[in-house]
Design an enzyme around this catalytic site. Structure first.
Site, mmCIF file in Angstrom:
data_model
loop_
_atom_site.group_PDB
_atom_site.id
_atom_site.type_symbol
_atom_site.label_atom_id
_atom_site.label_comp_id
_atom_site.label_asym_id
_atom_site.label_seq_id
_atom_site.Cartn_x
_atom_site.Cartn_y
_atom_site.Cartn_z
ATOM 1 N N TRP A 21 -8.144 18.935 -27.609
ATOM 2 C CA TRP A 21 -7.525 17.618 -27.472
ATOM 3 C C TRP A 21 -7.358 17.259 -25.988
ATOM 4 C CZ3 TRP A 21 -1.639 16.588 -28.851
ATOM 5 C CH2 TRP A 21 -1.333 15.248 -28.584
ATOM 6 N N TYR A 58 -9.425 12.789 -31.511
ATOM 7 C CA TYR A 58 -9.261 13.148 -30.096
ATOM 8 C C TYR A 58 -10.221 12.331 -29.237
ATOM 9 C CZ TYR A 58 -6.703 17.159 -32.013
ATOM 10 O OH TYR A 58 -5.823 17.949 -32.697
ATOM 11 N N LEU A 198 1.701 26.593 -26.513
ATOM 12 C CA LEU A 198 2.406 26.666 -25.219
ATOM 13 C C LEU A 198 3.386 25.507 -25.083
ATOM 14 C CD1 LEU A 198 -0.474 27.772 -22.807
ATOM 15 C CD2 LEU A 198 1.309 29.173 -23.868
ATOM 16 N N GLN A 285 -7.463 28.489 -16.736
ATOM 17 C CA GLN A 285 -6.460 28.476 -17.814
ATOM 18 C C GLN A 285 -6.979 29.197 -19.056
ATOM 19 O OE1 GLN A 285 -5.209 24.426 -18.600
ATOM 20 N NE2 GLN A 285 -3.820 24.377 -16.845
HETATM 21 N N1 LIG Z 1 -3.394 19.213 -36.110
HETATM 22 C C1 LIG Z 1 -2.616 18.556 -35.273
HETATM 23 O O1 LIG Z 1 -1.923 17.598 -35.666
HETATM 24 C C2 LIG Z 1 -2.550 18.991 -33.832
HETATM 25 C C3 LIG Z 1 -1.551 18.465 -32.970
HETATM 26 C C4 LIG Z 1 -1.538 18.905 -31.653
HETATM 27 C C5 LIG Z 1 -2.470 19.832 -31.212
HETATM 28 N N2 LIG Z 1 -3.440 20.302 -32.060
HETATM 29 C C6 LIG Z 1 -4.476 21.286 -31.631
HETATM 30 O O2 LIG Z 1 -3.872 22.323 -30.904
HETATM 31 C C7 LIG Z 1 -4.448 22.405 -29.602
HETATM 32 C C8 LIG Z 1 -3.443 22.918 -28.589
HETATM 33 O O3 LIG Z 1 -2.236 22.158 -28.598
HETATM 34 P P1 LIG Z 1 -1.786 21.255 -27.380
HETATM 35 O O4 LIG Z 1 -2.968 20.912 -26.578
HETATM 36 O O5 LIG Z 1 -0.927 20.177 -27.959
HETATM 37 O O6 LIG Z 1 -0.765 22.125 -26.557
HETATM 38 P P2 LIG Z 1 -0.753 23.550 -25.832
HETATM 39 O O7 LIG Z 1 -1.931 24.340 -26.158
HETATM 40 O O8 LIG Z 1 0.586 24.122 -26.137
HETATM 41 O O9 LIG Z 1 -0.743 23.126 -24.310
HETATM 42 C C9 LIG Z 1 -1.905 22.799 -23.615
HETATM 43 C C10 LIG Z 1 -1.589 22.549 -22.143
HETATM 44 O O10 LIG Z 1 -0.911 23.668 -21.589
HETATM 45 C C11 LIG Z 1 -1.319 23.853 -20.247
HETATM 46 N N3 LIG Z 1 -1.903 25.200 -20.115
HETATM 47 C C12 LIG Z 1 -2.707 25.839 -20.990
HETATM 48 N N4 LIG Z 1 -3.014 27.068 -20.542
HETATM 49 C C13 LIG Z 1 -2.382 27.201 -19.355
HETATM 50 C C14 LIG Z 1 -2.297 28.242 -18.418
HETATM 51 N N5 LIG Z 1 -2.901 29.399 -18.606
HETATM 52 N N6 LIG Z 1 -1.565 28.032 -17.294
HETATM 53 C C15 LIG Z 1 -0.922 26.864 -17.097
HETATM 54 N N7 LIG Z 1 -0.955 25.839 -17.966
HETATM 55 C C16 LIG Z 1 -1.673 26.009 -19.077
HETATM 56 C C17 LIG Z 1 -2.336 22.776 -19.923
HETATM 57 O O11 LIG Z 1 -1.594 21.734 -19.346
HETATM 58 P P3 LIG Z 1 -2.025 20.923 -18.032
HETATM 59 O O12 LIG Z 1 -2.649 19.714 -18.605
HETATM 60 O O13 LIG Z 1 -0.738 20.637 -17.356
HETATM 61 O O14 LIG Z 1 -2.948 21.736 -17.225
HETATM 62 C C18 LIG Z 1 -2.835 22.387 -21.287
HETATM 63 O O15 LIG Z 1 -3.306 21.080 -21.314
HETATM 64 C C19 LIG Z 1 -4.980 20.999 -29.346
HETATM 65 O O16 LIG Z 1 -5.971 20.959 -28.335
HETATM 66 C C20 LIG Z 1 -5.532 20.662 -30.707
HETATM 67 O O17 LIG Z 1 -6.777 21.291 -30.910
HETATM 68 C C21 LIG Z 1 -3.469 19.910 -33.373
#
Ligand SMILES: NC(=O)c1ccc[n+]([C@@H]2O[C@H](COP(=O)([O-])OP(=O)(O)OC[C@H]3O[C@@H](n4cnc5c(N)ncnc54)[C@H](OP(=O)(O)O)[C@@H]3O)[C@@H](O)[C@H]2O)c1
Length: 332
Positions: A21, A58, A198, A285
Site C-alpha cells: 500500500w 491501493y 508496525l 526498511q
Molecule cells: N486489508 C486491509 O484493510 C489493510 C489495511 C491496511 C494495511 N493493509 C496491508 O498491510 C500492509 C502493511 O500495513 P501498513 O502499511 O498500514 O502499516 P505498517 O506496515 O505497520 O507500516 C508501514 C510503514 O512503517 C514504516 N516502516 C516500515 N519498516 C520500517 C523500518 N524498518 N524502519 C523504519 N520505518 C519503517 C514505513 O513508514 P515511512 O513511510 O515513514 O517510511 C512504512 O511505510 C499494507 O501495505 C497492506 O498490504 C491491509
C-alpha cells in the site's frame, strides 16, 4: 527466512510479507519515488520474501502496476495476493472484471490469493460465491481469503467458499482481535495475515509524541478526534499509546535490537499467525524487517511485551476497526 503454509493450502509463504500500500505514495503515506518502490520489492526478494499483498484499491491499481514492473520474469518465484473492493460484495457482477483488471495490471494469468477487502452487511453471498468459484475453476485464482471479517462476518461466509485466510489489523499496539476473532480464526482453520504490524510506523520508533505523526497517518483511533482527518469521534488514546511505546523502546534498548524487530517477532509468535504484512518504502526498511524473522525472542520477553501492552489493549477495547468507532465499526 521461515515459510509457512497459507491457511489450509499447500502454498508456501514467507512469514514476513511485503505490504504494497505505502509504495503508492498516496495521501496517507506521502510522496514516493517509483524507482525506490521497485528497488524495495527486489530487495524483498533478495532477503527471501516471496509473499506480496496488494489491492485494486491501493493507488487505484497503481500498486499492482509497480509490483508487475518489479517482478518481471519472477512470477514463478512469488505468491501474489490482491483484493477486490468492498462494493463488489453488493454488486457481484463486477467481481470478474475486477479480478481480470488486477491480472492485467499485475501482468499475470493467476492470483495466488484473492481477497475480499472489507465485508458488507448486505453482501449477496450466493452470487459472490458463484463469481469467485468460477474464477477458481478457471485457474484465475488459486485460493480465496477475506480481510477485516469479525466473528459475525466469519459465520456468514459460505463454507463452500473454502476461505483460507483472514487479514486483520494486529500489532503490539493494536490487539483487538485477541478478544474473540483470533481464536475463531483458529477454530475455522483460517490463517491470520497481520496488517499494519508496525502500527503504521509508530512501532518503528520514528515518532515520539502524537504531534510528530503526520495528519494522513493520524486518522486512526490511537489519535484524538481533534486530529483533522479522523472520523471516529473518540477521545483517542494518545497518552497511553506513547507511554506504551516508551516501555517497548526500553525493552528493545535493553536487548540492543530495533523496536520494529521486536514488534514483528512478537506477532510471528502469536497463535494462528501465518504471515506478517509489513509496509516498506526503501530497500533498507524491508531488509531490516526481514531480520525480525530470525530474532526468536525469548518467551520471557514475549510475555513482558504482552503484559506492558495490555492496558492499551483494554483501553482501545474489542473494536478492531482502526479508523471507525465501535458503533460504526466495519469489522463485525
Ligand atoms: N486489508 C486491509 O484493510 C489493510 C489495511 C491496511 C494495511 N493493509 C496491508 O498491510 C500492509 C502493511 O500495513 P501498513 O502499511 O498500514 O502499516 P505498517 O506496515 O505497520 O507500516 C508501514 C510503514 O512503517 C514504516 N516502516 C516500515 N519498516 C520500517 C523500518 N524498518 N524502519 C523504519 N520505518 C519503517 C514505513 O513508514 P515511512 O513511510 O515513514 O517510511 C512504512 O511505510 C499494507 O501495505 C497492506 O498490504 C491491509
Amino acid at each position: 527466512m521461515e515459510y509457512r503454509k497459507l491457511g489450509q493450502t499447500e502454498i508456501s509463504v514467507s512469514v514476513m510479507a511485503m505490504g504494497c500500500w505505502a509504495i503508492t505514495g498516496d495521501a496517507t503515506w506521502g510522496e514516493q519515488d517509483e524507482s525506490e518502490s521497485i528497488a524495495t520489492i527486489r530487495a524483498a526478494l533478495d532477503v527471501g520474501i516471496n509473499f506480496f499483498d496488494t489491492a485494486e484499491m491501493y493507488g487505484d491499481g497503481y500498486s499492482e502496476e509497480i509490483l508487475s514492473k518489479a517482478l518481471t520474469g519472477k512470477r514463478d518465484e512469488v505468491v501474489l495476493a490482491s483484493k477486490m473492493n468492498q462494493d463488489r460484495m453488493t454488486d457481484p457482477a463486477g467481481i470478474r472484471e475486477a479480478c481480470e483488471n488486477s491480472l492485467r495490471r499485475l501482468n499475470t494469468d493467476y492470483l495466488d490469493l484473492y481477497q475480499i477487502h472489507w465485508s458488507h452487511p448486505d453482501a449477496c453471498w450466493p452470487e459472490v460465491f458463484e463469481a469467485l468459484e468460477s474464477l477458481r475453476t478457471e485457474g484465475k485464482i488459486r485460493a480465496i481469503g477475506v480481510c477485516n471479517f469479525g466473528s459475525q462476518d466469519m459465520h456468514r461466509v459460505p463454507p463452500e467458499l473454502r476461505c483460507v485466510t483472514n487479514q486483520l489489523p494486529y500489532s503490539l499496539l493494536w490487539r483487538a482481535i485477541e478478544f474473540e476473532i483470533e481464536s475463531l480464526c483458529q477454530e475455522k482453520g483460517l490463517g491470520i495475515l497481520c496488517y499494519s504490524p508496525l502500527a503504521q510506523g509508530l512501532l518503528a520508533g520514528k515518532f515520539f509524541d502524537p504531534e510528530s505523526v503526520p495528519e494522513g497517518r493520524a486518522r486512526t483511533r490511537w489519535f484524538s478526534s481533534n486530529r483533522p482527518q479522523t472520523r471516529h469521534g473518540e477521545p483517542g488514546a494518545e497518552d497511553k499509546t506513547f507511554e506504551t511505546l516508551e516501555r517497548i523502546q526500553e525493552i528493545s534498548d535493553g536487548l540492543h535490537q530495533p523496536m520494529a524487530r521486536l514488534a514483528l517477532d512478537w506477532l510471528l509468535q502469536r497463535p494462528g499467525v501465518t504471515s506478517v504484512l509489513v509496509g516498506a518504502r526503501s530497500p533498507n526498511q524491508i531488509k531490516e524487517n526481514a531480520r525480525a524473522a530470525d530474532l526468536a525472542l525469548a518467551p520471557a520477553t514475549i510475555q513482558e511485551l504482552t503484559e506492558i501492552t495490555q492496558d492499551l489493549k483494554e483501553l482501545l477495547g474489542p473494536n478492531p476497526d482502526m479508523w471507525q468507532n465501535a458503533s460504526e465499526s466495519r469489522i463485525r
